[in-house]
Scaffold this motif. Sequence first.
Motif, PDB file in Angstrom:
ATOM      1  N   ALA A 224       0.809  -1.215   0.000  1.00  0.00           N
ATOM      2  CA  ALA A 224       0.000   0.000   0.000  1.00  0.00           C
ATOM      3  C   ALA A 224       0.842   1.264   0.000  1.00  0.00           C
ATOM      4  N   ARG A 227       4.794   3.621  -4.560  1.00  0.00           N
ATOM      5  CA  ARG A 227       4.373   4.786  -5.332  1.00  0.00           C
ATOM      6  C   ARG A 227       5.146   4.859  -6.642  1.00  0.00           C
ATOM      7  N   ASP A 248      -7.819  -2.875  -6.316  1.00  0.00           N
ATOM      8  CA  ASP A 248      -7.547  -1.462  -6.017  1.00  0.00           C
ATOM      9  C   ASP A 248      -6.746  -1.304  -4.732  1.00  0.00           C
ATOM     10  N   TYR A 250      -3.639  -1.423  -4.240  1.00  0.00           N
ATOM     11  CA  TYR A 250      -2.356  -0.743  -4.407  1.00  0.00           C
ATOM     12  C   TYR A 250      -2.567   0.604  -5.093  1.00  0.00           C
ATOM     13  N   PRO A 251      -1.914   1.668  -4.601  1.00  0.00           N
ATOM     14  CA  PRO A 251      -1.923   2.924  -5.374  1.00  0.00           C
ATOM     15  C   PRO A 251      -1.375   2.723  -6.784  1.00  0.00           C
ATOM     16  N   ASP A 254      -3.510   2.400 -10.065  1.00  0.00           N
ATOM     17  CA  ASP A 254      -3.854   3.562 -10.885  1.00  0.00           C
ATOM     18  C   ASP A 254      -2.819   3.759 -11.989  1.00  0.00           C
ATOM     19  N   TYR A 255      -1.548   3.481 -11.659  1.00  0.00           N
ATOM     20  CA  TYR A 255      -0.508   3.638 -12.671  1.00  0.00           C
ATOM     21  C   TYR A 255      -0.664   2.582 -13.761  1.00  0.00           C
ATOM     22  N   ASN A 300     -10.357  -1.532   1.028  1.00  0.00           N
ATOM     23  CA  ASN A 300      -9.774  -1.176  -0.269  1.00  0.00           C
ATOM     24  C   ASN A 300     -10.690  -0.260  -1.069  1.00  0.00           C
ATOM     25  N   ARG A 303     -10.397   3.179   0.390  1.00  0.00           N
ATOM     26  CA  ARG A 303      -9.137   3.814  -0.013  1.00  0.00           C
ATOM     27  C   ARG A 303      -9.228   4.337  -1.444  1.00  0.00           C
ATOM     28  N   ARG A 304      -9.830   3.545  -2.326  1.00  0.00           N
ATOM     29  CA  ARG A 304      -9.944   3.965  -3.719  1.00  0.00           C
ATOM     30  C   ARG A 304     -10.815   5.218  -3.815  1.00  0.00           C
ATOM     31  N   ARG A 307      -8.859   8.224  -2.714  1.00  0.00           N
ATOM     32  CA  ARG A 307      -7.901   8.674  -3.723  1.00  0.00           C
ATOM     33  C   ARG A 307      -8.596   9.422  -4.844  1.00  0.00           C
TER      34      ARG A 307
END
Length: 317
Positions: A224, A227, A248, A250-251, A254-255, A300, A303-304, A307
């Motif tokens: 988590a 980055r 979702d 892991y940040p 999004d990448y 999760n 968190r999403r 974000r």
Amino acid sequence: MKASIHIAFGLEDRGGAYAPHMAATMVSILEHTARPVTFHVLTDASLVEPSRAQLRTLCGAHGAEVLFHDIVLPEAGVGNEQALARLSRGSLYRLKLAEVLPKDVTRLLYLDCDILVTLDIGAVYDSALDGKSLGAVQDAGAASRFRRFLFQRHTPLHGTAYFNSGVLLFDLARLREIHDMWSETAGALRRAEGNAFPDQAALNIVFADDWQALPAAYNTFPDAASRVDVPAVYHFAGGPGNKPWATDKYPLSDYYWHCRAQTPWGDPAALALAKAQRTQALEDAVLTAPIGSRKAFLRNVLRRLAREAKAVWDMMK
């Protein structure tokens, strides 16, 4: 200008399921790497010509090259067929790389397709191997006694160092000189009968005394806190629910979608469908999961949402 970096993937693309993920990995590499890159895709007829053409277009747009090497495996005699039935044949195609790649390719970086790169891959490619045929990263899971048992069960590896096979740097000149990679690994697969990770175990058997440890950042499991601005090779090892396109948590997920959007599989309609399929799969999983897993799922989701809300707020400021 320095010579091209050679990177290989092993790909079985039944139903077109994995080419988009490999393409996203390619984009993540090309976004961070200054030198020219040549990709070698070890594959079969499952990677259809329209997908090959799309990959050529993608790489050409970034000044990179992609070459396809069709692999034919023996129909029988590989060994450990029952365990291998759980794996993609693409995991076996890399065992043929020394044979099928041009002889003037003397150094090669192999990557799994569930990887995102946030550093200049040239740093990995130029790593010193100190006279070894292979460079790899000590498997993070091997620190656990139970996971080490799973890794090394039914193999002669007990008590030895153990590497993860998702990122492998080869000195192909030395490899071709002292190893018959396919024959040796096929024999090792038979010795790894019953192992939880037979292909990885086979590579560890063959290269037990012929591999150089690389920095952990070159094959690190994301969490988590991972980055995009932390340089690393992030490897989403584990089951299907652990992949960046399937969760979702892991940040860096999004990448993944950022990279996917720049591929031929990244038009808005295709992305919307892929995300909808992922959401449905997550919903189906949570309905049948234990209570503890449902709590993790809800965390999760929150968190999403947080974000996404922050991203909207930053755009409005």
